[in-house]
Design a protein around this motif. Structure first.
Motif, mmCIF file in Angstrom:
data_model
loop_
_atom_site.group_PDB
_atom_site.id
_atom_site.type_symbol
_atom_site.label_atom_id
_atom_site.label_comp_id
_atom_site.label_asym_id
_atom_site.label_seq_id
_atom_site.Cartn_x
_atom_site.Cartn_y
_atom_site.Cartn_z
ATOM 1 N N VAL A 29 20.198 -1.547 14.459
ATOM 2 C CA VAL A 29 19.023 -0.123 14.294
ATOM 3 C C VAL A 29 20.296 1.234 13.745
ATOM 4 O O VAL A 29 19.834 1.788 13.028
ATOM 5 C CB VAL A 29 18.082 0.326 15.433
ATOM 6 C CG1 VAL A 29 17.708 1.950 15.415
ATOM 7 C CG2 VAL A 29 17.360 -0.317 16.059
ATOM 8 N N LEU A 30 21.122 1.348 14.621
ATOM 9 C CA LEU A 30 22.235 2.190 14.034
ATOM 10 C C LEU A 30 23.346 1.888 13.833
ATOM 11 O O LEU A 30 24.591 3.011 13.958
ATOM 12 C CB LEU A 30 22.212 3.185 15.656
ATOM 13 C CG LEU A 30 21.024 3.967 16.195
ATOM 14 C CD1 LEU A 30 20.899 4.453 17.486
ATOM 15 C CD2 LEU A 30 20.526 4.711 15.422
ATOM 16 N N GLY A 31 23.544 0.366 13.631
ATOM 17 C CA GLY A 31 24.996 0.042 13.565
ATOM 18 C C GLY A 31 26.376 0.127 14.842
ATOM 19 O O GLY A 31 27.164 0.127 14.264
ATOM 20 N N TRP A 32 25.570 0.240 15.668
ATOM 21 C CA TRP A 32 26.624 -0.163 16.899
ATOM 22 C C TRP A 32 27.523 -1.248 17.325
ATOM 23 O O TRP A 32 26.371 -2.072 17.067
ATOM 24 C CB TRP A 32 26.145 0.432 18.369
ATOM 25 C CG TRP A 32 25.567 2.966 18.440
ATOM 26 C CD1 TRP A 32 25.714 3.402 17.341
ATOM 27 C CD2 TRP A 32 25.058 3.039 19.429
ATOM 28 N NE1 TRP A 32 25.316 4.095 17.532
ATOM 29 C CE2 TRP A 32 24.468 4.089 18.523
ATOM 30 C CE3 TRP A 32 24.297 2.442 20.432
ATOM 31 C CZ2 TRP A 32 23.994 4.967 19.728
ATOM 32 C CZ3 TRP A 32 23.629 3.198 21.078
ATOM 33 C CH2 TRP A 32 23.391 4.282 20.757
ATOM 34 N N THR A 33 28.712 -0.822 17.451
ATOM 35 C CA THR A 33 29.049 -2.108 18.108
ATOM 36 C C THR A 33 29.971 -1.761 19.777
ATOM 37 O O THR A 33 29.585 0.265 20.267
ATOM 38 C CB THR A 33 30.581 -2.151 17.507
ATOM 39 O OG1 THR A 33 31.701 -1.271 17.772
ATOM 40 C CG2 THR A 33 30.091 -2.897 16.060
ATOM 41 N N SER A 49 30.383 3.966 16.763
ATOM 42 C CA SER A 49 30.200 3.617 15.588
ATOM 43 C C SER A 49 31.828 3.849 15.067
ATOM 44 O O SER A 49 32.196 4.628 15.412
ATOM 45 C CB SER A 49 29.181 4.862 15.749
ATOM 46 O OG SER A 49 28.908 4.646 13.767
ATOM 47 N N ASP A 50 32.204 3.163 14.464
ATOM 48 C CA ASP A 50 33.079 3.816 13.298
ATOM 49 C C ASP A 50 34.644 3.209 14.177
ATOM 50 O O ASP A 50 35.753 4.042 13.556
ATOM 51 C CB ASP A 50 33.152 4.251 12.073
ATOM 52 C CG ASP A 50 32.288 4.466 11.404
ATOM 53 O OD1 ASP A 50 31.758 3.615 10.386
ATOM 54 O OD2 ASP A 50 31.855 5.424 10.950
ATOM 55 N N GLY A 135 25.395 7.336 12.591
ATOM 56 C CA GLY A 135 25.325 6.374 13.773
ATOM 57 C C GLY A 135 25.563 7.298 15.295
ATOM 58 O O GLY A 135 26.006 6.323 16.133
ATOM 59 N N SER A 136 25.554 8.418 14.652
ATOM 60 C CA SER A 136 26.117 9.991 15.881
ATOM 61 C C SER A 136 25.101 9.880 15.817
ATOM 62 O O SER A 136 23.936 10.138 15.594
ATOM 63 C CB SER A 136 26.919 9.567 16.206
ATOM 64 O OG SER A 136 27.380 11.246 14.079
ATOM 65 N N PHE A 137 25.618 10.603 17.363
ATOM 66 C CA PHE A 137 24.274 12.291 18.073
ATOM 67 C C PHE A 137 24.245 13.656 16.771
ATOM 68 O O PHE A 137 25.035 13.494 15.960
ATOM 69 C CB PHE A 137 25.578 12.466 19.714
ATOM 70 C CG PHE A 137 24.103 13.844 19.331
ATOM 71 C CD1 PHE A 137 22.911 14.029 20.495
ATOM 72 C CD2 PHE A 137 24.890 15.033 19.672
ATOM 73 C CE1 PHE A 137 22.341 14.475 21.098
ATOM 74 C CE2 PHE A 137 24.230 16.388 19.984
ATOM 75 C CZ PHE A 137 22.768 16.478 20.441
ATOM 76 N N ALA A 138 23.322 13.886 16.389
ATOM 77 C CA ALA A 138 22.695 14.749 15.264
ATOM 78 C C ALA A 138 21.655 16.145 16.795
ATOM 79 O O ALA A 138 22.813 17.273 16.059
ATOM 80 C CB ALA A 138 21.673 14.303 14.723
ATOM 81 N N TRP A 139 21.169 15.540 17.081
ATOM 82 C CA TRP A 139 20.321 16.707 17.848
ATOM 83 C C TRP A 139 20.189 16.531 19.183
ATOM 84 O O TRP A 139 20.046 14.843 19.468
ATOM 85 C CB TRP A 139 19.591 17.043 16.467
ATOM 86 C CG TRP A 139 18.824 18.761 16.875
ATOM 87 C CD1 TRP A 139 17.167 18.803 16.791
ATOM 88 C CD2 TRP A 139 18.946 20.601 17.102
ATOM 89 N NE1 TRP A 139 17.072 19.789 17.205
ATOM 90 C CE2 TRP A 139 18.208 20.823 17.022
ATOM 91 C CE3 TRP A 139 20.329 20.402 17.376
ATOM 92 C CZ2 TRP A 139 18.089 22.378 17.496
ATOM 93 C CZ3 TRP A 139 20.801 21.764 17.636
ATOM 94 C CH2 TRP A 139 18.754 22.422 17.743
ATOM 95 N N ALA A 140 19.163 17.434 19.734
ATOM 96 C CA ALA A 140 18.721 17.253 21.314
ATOM 97 C C ALA A 140 17.411 18.091 21.251
ATOM 98 O O ALA A 140 17.459 19.455 21.129
ATOM 99 C CB ALA A 140 19.380 16.933 22.148
ATOM 100 N N GLU A 141 16.428 18.066 22.018
ATOM 101 C CA GLU A 141 15.224 18.676 21.996
ATOM 102 C C GLU A 141 14.313 18.792 23.490
ATOM 103 O O GLU A 141 14.356 17.259 23.724
ATOM 104 C CB GLU A 141 14.301 18.854 21.108
ATOM 105 C CG GLU A 141 14.548 19.474 19.398
ATOM 106 C CD GLU A 141 13.480 18.934 18.195
ATOM 107 O OE1 GLU A 141 13.637 18.707 18.039
ATOM 108 O OE2 GLU A 141 12.573 17.788 18.613
#
Length: 264
Positions: A29-33, A49-50, A135-141
């Motif tokens: 889903v997120l492309g993580w390794t 991610s990358d 692939g990385s954190f963007a925001w939180a609620e």
């Protein structure tokens, strides 16, 4: 690298009974390794991610089995002092500050409305190595049924300024570290949209290149679409629940529609 201001989202992790399943799901889903599991620290496994650290997954410790959930950690220069402030402001310290090798010091806490979050005092592990890119954190609620309690608590503990979104349909605020540094949102949970069995929580948003593609991948791997995809002035986003019950959101920050609402 300068240390992040106190209260800045700095890290996210989640416990999964099926660690391999979680790696397969988020890898698609997120492309993580994923790196090697650290047996010294309970098989804690970082996601990349990358090649940049973006989150971590870990199996539950004995007695902590149950529904998985993402935990957002907020930066602190002194975790012990922050834990004491949490208590003074009506919160609960679930795990006292604990040193994790030379990586840093962590503690877990709950706000007066029941929202669980973490605190991280950096050592050699300085948190997210990538933010706001696919692939990385963007925001939180913060999702809470008692917004007045959460607003007062987080502002007192971390010194946030708050602004309310001018929208009669929802009760939404922005927590900021100064006028130009928004760090988290706060959403009131309504009975119509959130059944009573869903506890208050922090919704972690991960950036993706294409929201619809990420949602399709999640559903293909037995994730559940909870909301969206929906266009907004901030990006096209959707809320998802992974196969082990952990809610999270994906957002394409480049696909924006409409004007940002006014804040007061």
């Amino acid at each position: 690298m300068a240390a992040p201001s106190e209260g800045t989202p700095i890290w996210a992790d989640a416990m999964f009974s099926d660690l391999e399943g979680a790696q397969s799901f988020y890898g698609d889903v997120l492309g993580w390794t994923f790196g090697e599991a650290s047996s010294e620290f309970g098989n804690y496994t970082q996601a990349y991610s990358d090649g940049k650290a973006v989150a971590a997954v870990v199996p539950p410790m004995p007695g902590q089995e149950g529904q998985s959930a993402w935990c957002l950690y907020l930066a602190s220069p002194d975790a012990a002092a922050t834990a004491e402030r949490i208590r003074q402001c009506g919160g609960t310290v679930l795990m006292e500050p604990m040193t994790v090798g030379d990586f840093g010091t962590m503690c877990l806490a709950r706000d007066p409305s029941g929202v669980t979050f973490g605190v991280w005092q950096s050592g050699t592990h300085e948190g997210f190595e990538k933010i706001g890119e696919p692939g990385s954190f963007a925001w939180a609620e913060v999702f809470t049924r008692e917004p007045e309690k959460s607003d007062a608590f987080f502002s007192a503990v971390f010194g946030y300024d708050t602004q309310r979104m001018e929208d009669e349909r929802i009760d939404y605020k922005i927590f900021s570290l100064g006028a130009d540094r928004p760090v988290m949102g706060r959403m009131k949970m309504t009975d119509e949209e959130f059944p009573a069995e869903i506890p208050p929580y922090v919704q972690v948003y991960f950036s993706v290149a294409n929201c619809d593609t990420a949602v399709a991948a999640a559903e293909r791997l037995n994730g559940t679409l909870a909301f969206g995809p929906m266009d907004s002035p901030f990006g096209r986003f959707a809320a998802v629940v992974d196969p082990q019950g952990a809610p999270f959101a994906v957002i394409d920050l480049q696909t924006t529609v409409g004007e940002a609402p006014k804040m007061t």
